[in-house]
Design a protein around this motif. Sequence first.
Motif, mmCIF file in Angstrom:
data_model
loop_
_atom_site.group_PDB
_atom_site.id
_atom_site.type_symbol
_atom_site.label_atom_id
_atom_site.label_comp_id
_atom_site.label_asym_id
_atom_site.label_seq_id
_atom_site.Cartn_x
_atom_site.Cartn_y
_atom_site.Cartn_z
ATOM 1 N N THR A 1 -5.288 -0.751 1.822
ATOM 2 C CA THR A 1 -4.948 0.379 0.962
ATOM 3 C C THR A 1 -4.693 1.639 1.781
ATOM 4 O O THR A 1 -3.718 2.375 1.535
ATOM 5 N N ILE A 2 -5.552 1.860 2.777
ATOM 6 C CA ILE A 2 -5.369 3.054 3.625
ATOM 7 C C ILE A 2 -4.081 2.947 4.433
ATOM 8 O O ILE A 2 -3.323 3.915 4.567
ATOM 9 N N ALA A 3 -3.823 1.740 5.004
ATOM 10 C CA ALA A 3 -2.624 1.573 5.829
ATOM 11 C C ALA A 3 -1.346 1.705 5.015
ATOM 12 O O ALA A 3 -0.321 2.180 5.529
ATOM 13 N N ALA A 4 -1.385 1.286 3.748
ATOM 14 C CA ALA A 4 -0.182 1.350 2.921
ATOM 15 C C ALA A 4 -0.038 2.673 2.190
ATOM 16 O O ALA A 4 1.058 3.005 1.714
ATOM 17 N N ALA B 1 -3.847 -3.570 10.435
ATOM 18 C CA ALA B 1 -3.579 -2.289 9.770
ATOM 19 C C ALA B 1 -2.327 -1.628 10.345
ATOM 20 O O ALA B 1 -1.481 -1.115 9.601
ATOM 21 N N ILE B 2 -2.204 -1.660 11.681
ATOM 22 C CA ILE B 2 -1.014 -1.069 12.315
ATOM 23 C C ILE B 2 0.243 -1.822 11.900
ATOM 24 O O ILE B 2 1.287 -1.226 11.601
ATOM 25 N N GLY B 3 0.128 -3.175 11.881
ATOM 26 C CA GLY B 3 1.287 -3.975 11.484
ATOM 27 C C GLY B 3 1.691 -3.713 10.048
ATOM 28 O O GLY B 3 2.881 -3.587 9.725
ATOM 29 N N LEU B 4 0.700 -3.626 9.164
ATOM 30 C CA LEU B 4 1.004 -3.359 7.762
ATOM 31 C C LEU B 4 1.614 -1.982 7.585
ATOM 32 O O LEU B 4 2.559 -1.808 6.793
ATOM 33 N N TYR B 5 1.081 -1.006 8.325
ATOM 34 C CA TYR B 5 1.651 0.345 8.247
ATOM 35 C C TYR B 5 3.120 0.329 8.689
ATOM 36 O O TYR B 5 3.979 0.947 8.044
ATOM 37 N N GLY B 6 3.397 -0.407 9.779
ATOM 38 C CA GLY B 6 4.777 -0.468 10.255
ATOM 39 C C GLY B 6 5.694 -1.152 9.262
ATOM 40 O O GLY B 6 6.827 -0.700 9.024
ATOM 41 N N VAL B 7 5.216 -2.261 8.669
ATOM 42 C CA VAL B 7 6.041 -2.981 7.699
ATOM 43 C C VAL B 7 6.321 -2.107 6.482
ATOM 44 O O VAL B 7 7.474 -2.017 6.011
ATOM 45 N N MET B 8 5.277 -1.442 5.959
ATOM 46 C CA MET B 8 5.466 -0.616 4.776
ATOM 47 C C MET B 8 6.344 0.598 5.074
ATOM 48 O O MET B 8 7.113 1.040 4.209
ATOM 49 N N SER B 9 6.223 1.133 6.284
ATOM 50 C CA SER B 9 7.103 2.250 6.657
ATOM 51 C C SER B 9 8.561 1.792 6.669
ATOM 52 O O SER B 9 9.460 2.511 6.196
ATOM 53 N N GLY B 10 8.814 0.595 7.199
ATOM 54 C CA GLY B 10 10.177 0.057 7.195
ATOM 55 C C GLY B 10 10.684 -0.185 5.785
ATOM 56 O O GLY B 10 11.857 0.074 5.481
ATOM 57 N N ALA C 1 2.381 -3.870 -1.078
ATOM 58 C CA ALA C 1 1.422 -4.093 -0.001
ATOM 59 C C ALA C 1 0.328 -5.060 -0.439
ATOM 60 O O ALA C 1 -0.065 -5.965 0.305
ATOM 61 N N MET C 2 -0.165 -4.887 -1.668
ATOM 62 C CA MET C 2 -1.214 -5.772 -2.163
ATOM 63 C C MET C 2 -0.697 -7.204 -2.310
ATOM 64 O O MET C 2 -1.456 -8.172 -2.130
ATOM 65 N N ALA C 3 0.577 -7.374 -2.610
ATOM 66 C CA ALA C 3 1.144 -8.717 -2.722
ATOM 67 C C ALA C 3 1.091 -9.426 -1.376
ATOM 68 O O ALA C 3 0.776 -10.626 -1.305
ATOM 69 N N MET C 4 1.384 -8.691 -0.290
ATOM 70 C CA MET C 4 1.300 -9.304 1.036
ATOM 71 C C MET C 4 -0.134 -9.684 1.379
ATOM 72 O O MET C 4 -0.398 -10.746 1.953
ATOM 73 N N VAL C 5 -1.087 -8.823 1.028
ATOM 74 C CA VAL C 5 -2.502 -9.124 1.284
ATOM 75 C C VAL C 5 -2.938 -10.344 0.485
ATOM 76 O O VAL C 5 -3.687 -11.203 0.976
ATOM 77 N N LEU C 6 -2.469 -10.460 -0.755
ATOM 78 C CA LEU C 6 -2.832 -11.600 -1.594
ATOM 79 C C LEU C 6 -2.309 -12.902 -0.986
ATOM 80 O O LEU C 6 -3.026 -13.913 -0.974
#
Length: 290
Positions: A268-271, A180-189, A219-224
């Motif tokens: 979803t929450i992280a993104a 979740a932290i990693g996804l939040y950081g990636v989406m923030s970037g 974000a959902m594409a990365m999860v998929l």
Amino acid sequence: FEATGIPIVLGRDFQESDNVVVLPDRLEPPSVGAHAAELSGPPRVVIVNEALARRFFAGQSALGRRLCFGDTWSAAQTWEIVGVVGNTRYFDVRSAAEPMIYRPLYREPVGGRSTLCARTTGDPRRLVETIRRLVMEIESAVSVTEARTMEQNVNENLLQERFVATIGGFFGLVALLLAAIGLYGVMSGVVTRRTREIGIRMALGAKPSRVLRMVLRDAMAMVLVGAVIGIPTILGLTRYVESLLFGVKAQDPATLVVAALLLLAVTTIAAFLPAFRATRVQPMQALRRE
């Protein structure tokens, strides 16, 4: 069988008429160690489980058959099968059910320690003192030395699995948090790099809700992509995973669906936070940014 919840599949349960001790012409119970052949009275009967019936009487009914416990067959020492009950696990919940024979205790009494099974609809711990008192009233020389619930027995037998589950759950939560932290950081970037693009879109009339969906879609594409890689890997490790589980299959659909939904919710929450921040971008400020 009723107390422990073991179903009678064929035949009948033990009856008072099978008991030589309760006969009015018998003044004393048989002594400890007395051989069954020395006991007069009704025929000797036993009940077997389905595993034994399937192993020795495959395709045929076990009712009415006779068996002998000695090394050699002796018609005088045989017991008649009067019932077949469901399989149970006595020694290890992980092992397959073993063939089992049930003999009435009064046909061959044993000394020392015995076990009494009691079934209750309420809290079993509240029943212990009542049982102790009733036993003392019936026979003061007999004492209840230990009381255990079925839940305690099962928990102790599954101690290793529970430990592995606890450790696995802990590291699973850590991995989920790191993801979740990693996804939040990636989406923030991603949002930071696309600030100018988002500003242009909003200046041309894009609504904040559309920008939100655009960021969440990425974000959902990365999860998929992660799911496409992860699910086959999980299915490939089923043999190893099954050795660590009890009562749950490695390919259990409900478990896989719950895990996927949990990961989707965390994603979803992280993104959402970076995506929501993207909707707050002012077009003029975004256009001025390098």
